[in-house]
Write a protein that holds these residues in place. Structure first.
Motif, PDB file in Angstrom:
ATOM      1  N   LEU A 138       0.836  -1.203   0.000  1.00 53.20           N
ATOM      2  CA  LEU A 138       0.000   0.000   0.000  1.00 53.20           C
ATOM      3  C   LEU A 138       0.872   1.256   0.000  1.00 53.20           C
ATOM      4  O   LEU A 138       0.554   2.236  -0.685  1.00 53.20           O
ATOM      5  CB  LEU A 138      -0.923  -0.016   1.220  1.00 53.20           C
ATOM      6  CG  LEU A 138      -1.910   1.148   1.345  1.00 53.20           C
ATOM      7  CD1 LEU A 138      -2.836   1.206   0.135  1.00 53.20           C
ATOM      8  CD2 LEU A 138      -2.726   1.000   2.632  1.00 53.20           C
ATOM      9  N   LEU A 139       1.973   1.211   0.745  1.00 55.15           N
ATOM     10  CA  LEU A 139       2.906   2.340   0.751  1.00 55.15           C
ATOM     11  C   LEU A 139       3.459   2.586  -0.649  1.00 55.15           C
ATOM     12  O   LEU A 139       3.534   3.733  -1.116  1.00 55.15           O
ATOM     13  CB  LEU A 139       4.047   2.054   1.732  1.00 55.15           C
ATOM     14  CG  LEU A 139       5.241   3.027   1.699  1.00 55.15           C
ATOM     15  CD1 LEU A 139       4.798   4.427   2.125  1.00 55.15           C
ATOM     16  CD2 LEU A 139       6.375   2.523   2.590  1.00 55.15           C
ATOM     17  N   ALA A 140       3.849   1.504  -1.334  1.00 53.58           N
ATOM     18  CA  ALA A 140       4.416   1.630  -2.674  1.00 53.58           C
ATOM     19  C   ALA A 140       3.384   2.179  -3.669  1.00 53.58           C
ATOM     20  O   ALA A 140       3.691   3.059  -4.475  1.00 53.58           O
ATOM     21  CB  ALA A 140       4.935   0.280  -3.146  1.00 53.58           C
ATOM     22  N   ILE A 141       2.167   1.661  -3.603  1.00 51.14           N
ATOM     23  CA  ILE A 141       1.104   2.121  -4.506  1.00 51.14           C
ATOM     24  C   ILE A 141       0.799   3.602  -4.265  1.00 51.14           C
ATOM     25  O   ILE A 141       0.651   4.394  -5.205  1.00 51.14           O
ATOM     26  CB  ILE A 141      -0.167   1.274  -4.313  1.00 51.14           C
ATOM     27  CG1 ILE A 141       0.074  -0.166  -4.784  1.00 51.14           C
ATOM     28  CG2 ILE A 141      -1.347   1.882  -5.068  1.00 51.14           C
ATOM     29  CD1 ILE A 141      -1.035  -1.122  -4.394  1.00 51.14           C
ATOM     30  N   THR A 142       0.730   3.978  -2.992  1.00 54.58           N
ATOM     31  CA  THR A 142       0.438   5.370  -2.636  1.00 54.58           C
ATOM     32  C   THR A 142       1.543   6.292  -3.128  1.00 54.58           C
ATOM     33  O   THR A 142       1.277   7.380  -3.654  1.00 54.58           O
ATOM     34  CB  THR A 142       0.290   5.510  -1.112  1.00 54.58           C
ATOM     35  OG1 THR A 142      -0.736   4.610  -0.651  1.00 54.58           O
ATOM     36  CG2 THR A 142      -0.081   6.932  -0.727  1.00 54.58           C
ATOM     37  N   PRO A 156      12.487  -0.328  -2.030  1.00 54.41           N
ATOM     38  CA  PRO A 156      12.645  -1.174  -0.840  1.00 54.41           C
ATOM     39  C   PRO A 156      11.318  -1.676  -0.289  1.00 54.41           C
ATOM     40  O   PRO A 156      11.240  -2.799   0.210  1.00 54.41           O
ATOM     41  CB  PRO A 156      13.369  -0.263   0.159  1.00 54.41           C
ATOM     42  CG  PRO A 156      13.231   1.119  -0.367  1.00 54.41           C
ATOM     43  CD  PRO A 156      13.110   0.993  -1.841  1.00 54.41           C
ATOM     44  N   ALA A 157      10.268  -0.848  -0.383  1.00 56.72           N
ATOM     45  CA  ALA A 157       8.960  -1.275   0.121  1.00 56.72           C
ATOM     46  C   ALA A 157       8.431  -2.469  -0.667  1.00 56.72           C
ATOM     47  O   ALA A 157       7.911  -3.436  -0.093  1.00 56.72           O
ATOM     48  CB  ALA A 157       7.952  -0.118   0.059  1.00 56.72           C
ATOM     49  N   ILE A 158       8.583  -2.425  -1.996  1.00 58.69           N
ATOM     50  CA  ILE A 158       8.127  -3.523  -2.846  1.00 58.69           C
ATOM     51  C   ILE A 158       8.916  -4.790  -2.559  1.00 58.69           C
ATOM     52  O   ILE A 158       8.357  -5.880  -2.390  1.00 58.69           O
ATOM     53  CB  ILE A 158       8.245  -3.142  -4.335  1.00 58.69           C
ATOM     54  CG1 ILE A 158       7.216  -2.066  -4.697  1.00 58.69           C
ATOM     55  CG2 ILE A 158       8.043  -4.366  -5.228  1.00 58.69           C
ATOM     56  CD1 ILE A 158       7.453  -1.438  -6.053  1.00 58.69           C
ATOM     57  N   VAL A 159      10.252  -4.642  -2.497  1.00 57.14           N
ATOM     58  CA  VAL A 159      11.114  -5.811  -2.253  1.00 57.14           C
ATOM     59  C   VAL A 159      10.796  -6.449  -0.911  1.00 57.14           C
ATOM     60  O   VAL A 159      10.610  -7.667  -0.809  1.00 57.14           O
ATOM     61  CB  VAL A 159      12.605  -5.405  -2.323  1.00 57.14           C
ATOM     62  CG1 VAL A 159      13.488  -6.557  -1.860  1.00 57.14           C
ATOM     63  CG2 VAL A 159      12.980  -4.991  -3.736  1.00 57.14           C
ATOM     64  N   THR A 205      11.266   1.345 -10.795  1.00 48.14           N
ATOM     65  CA  THR A 205      10.320   0.826  -9.800  1.00 48.14           C
ATOM     66  C   THR A 205       9.513  -0.327 -10.374  1.00 48.14           C
ATOM     67  O   THR A 205       9.306  -1.355  -9.711  1.00 48.14           O
ATOM     68  CB  THR A 205       9.363   1.941  -9.330  1.00 48.14           C
ATOM     69  OG1 THR A 205      10.120   2.989  -8.720  1.00 48.14           O
ATOM     70  CG2 THR A 205       8.352   1.397  -8.321  1.00 48.14           C
ATOM     71  N   TYR A 206       9.067  -0.191 -11.622  1.00 46.52           N
ATOM     72  CA  TYR A 206       8.281  -1.258 -12.232  1.00 46.52           C
ATOM     73  C   TYR A 206       9.136  -2.470 -12.589  1.00 46.52           C
ATOM     74  O   TYR A 206       8.646  -3.608 -12.576  1.00 46.52           O
ATOM     75  CB  TYR A 206       7.547  -0.733 -13.466  1.00 46.52           C
ATOM     76  CG  TYR A 206       6.335   0.104 -13.115  1.00 46.52           C
ATOM     77  CD1 TYR A 206       5.276  -0.450 -12.393  1.00 46.52           C
ATOM     78  CD2 TYR A 206       6.260   1.448 -13.476  1.00 46.52           C
ATOM     79  CE1 TYR A 206       4.175   0.322 -12.051  1.00 46.52           C
ATOM     80  CE2 TYR A 206       5.153   2.214 -13.137  1.00 46.52           C
ATOM     81  CZ  TYR A 206       4.115   1.651 -12.427  1.00 46.52           C
ATOM     82  OH  TYR A 206       3.024   2.400 -12.076  1.00 46.52           O
ATOM     83  N   VAL A 207      10.410  -2.265 -12.905  1.00 48.84           N
ATOM     84  CA  VAL A 207      11.318  -3.407 -13.132  1.00 48.84           C
ATOM     85  C   VAL A 207      11.451  -4.224 -11.849  1.00 48.84           C
ATOM     86  O   VAL A 207      11.320  -5.455 -11.854  1.00 48.84           O
ATOM     87  CB  VAL A 207      12.705  -2.916 -13.602  1.00 48.84           C
ATOM     88  CG1 VAL A 207      13.703  -4.077 -13.622  1.00 48.84           C
ATOM     89  CG2 VAL A 207      12.619  -2.289 -14.993  1.00 48.84           C
TER      90      VAL A 207
END
Length: 243
Positions: free
Chosen positions: A78-82, A158-161, A211-213
């Motif tokens: 959610l943090l990454a999407i926001t 980092p949030a996504i990972v 980020t998308y990669v």
């Protein structure tokens, strides 16, 4: 022909590209083809995002359980999407380049609330909704300086990972993928892969593209686990409470 022009210009194509492709029939005009493919793909991703996480929501509701889902992973996602949504709005990127973030945000918030609710923490779930939307309004307001918005987008990687590693660790520890929806996971993977192209084409922003990669690689890990545990029922292995 005028109706077609009104539909495509300026939403999908600049007028010069409309002339090249539909009046001169120069169908090998690469720059204009890239624009058309990117815009069309971007709008398709946005349209698909309306339903991409609904299978996950319905699976949780049907089972009345969020077993197998990592709450920490949901919050980090959610943090990454926001971050993507706020950064894109602040930089004036076209809706076709980021619009799915809006719908993914709403669906992820719903999943977070349901995870808390079915984990016996409904009051915390309500507090989570109030706190999140208050912070979102603040981030979207002129009160938030641009460096903070850029930092929020930079924190996406980092949030996504970490979010995907947490979910992968939960899957491995449980020995199954629980109520994780295969439809949602594979749609997210397809969307992040397509976004690599559209972000480069429509925004030219390297931070957004990278980020998308990273997101594609991480989504691929979860998709691989789903395939590996495909025939393992949610009740198999050690049952774990929601993290």
């Amino acid at each position: 022909m005028a109706a077609l022009q009104g539909l495509l210009v300026p939403h999908l194509l600049p007028e010069r590209c409309y002339d090249e492709l539909f009046l001169r029939f120069n169908l090998l005009h690469v720059p204009c083809l890239k624009i058309l493919i990117s815009k069309g793909l971007g709008l398709a991703i946005v349209a698909g995002s309306l339903m991409v996480k609904l299978p996950q929501v319905f699976k949780i509701l049907g089972a009345r359980s969020a077993v197998g889902l990592s709450l920490q992973a949901i919050l980090l996602e959610l943090l990454a999407i926001t971050g993507t949504m706020v950064y894109s709005l602040a930089n004036g990127f076209p809706f076709s380049a980021w619009g799915e973030a809006l719908f993914l945000m709403l669906q992820t918030v719903a999943i977070g609330f349901l995870a808390l609710h079915f984990g016996g923490r409904t009051a915390q779930g309500v507090s989570f909704l109030v706190l999140y939307f208050t912070l979102l309004c603040l981030l979207l307001s002129p009160l938030t300086p641009q460096p903070v918005v850029t930092l929020l987008q930079a924190a996406n990687m980092p949030a996504i990972v970490i979010s995907r590693l947490l979910q992968a660790a939960t899957n491995y520890r449980n020995g199954h993928t629980g109520q994780l929806s295969a439809v949602t996971v594979f749609l997210l993977l397809a969307g992040s892969l397509a976004r690599i192209f559209t972000s480069v084409q429509e925004t030219g922003d390297p931070l957004l593209a990278v980020t998308y990669v990273v997101s594609s690689v991480c989504n691929g890990v979860i998709a691989a686990q789903l395939l590996y545990y495909w025939h393992v029922p949610a009740g198999a292995g050690a049952r774990k409470k929601l993290e």
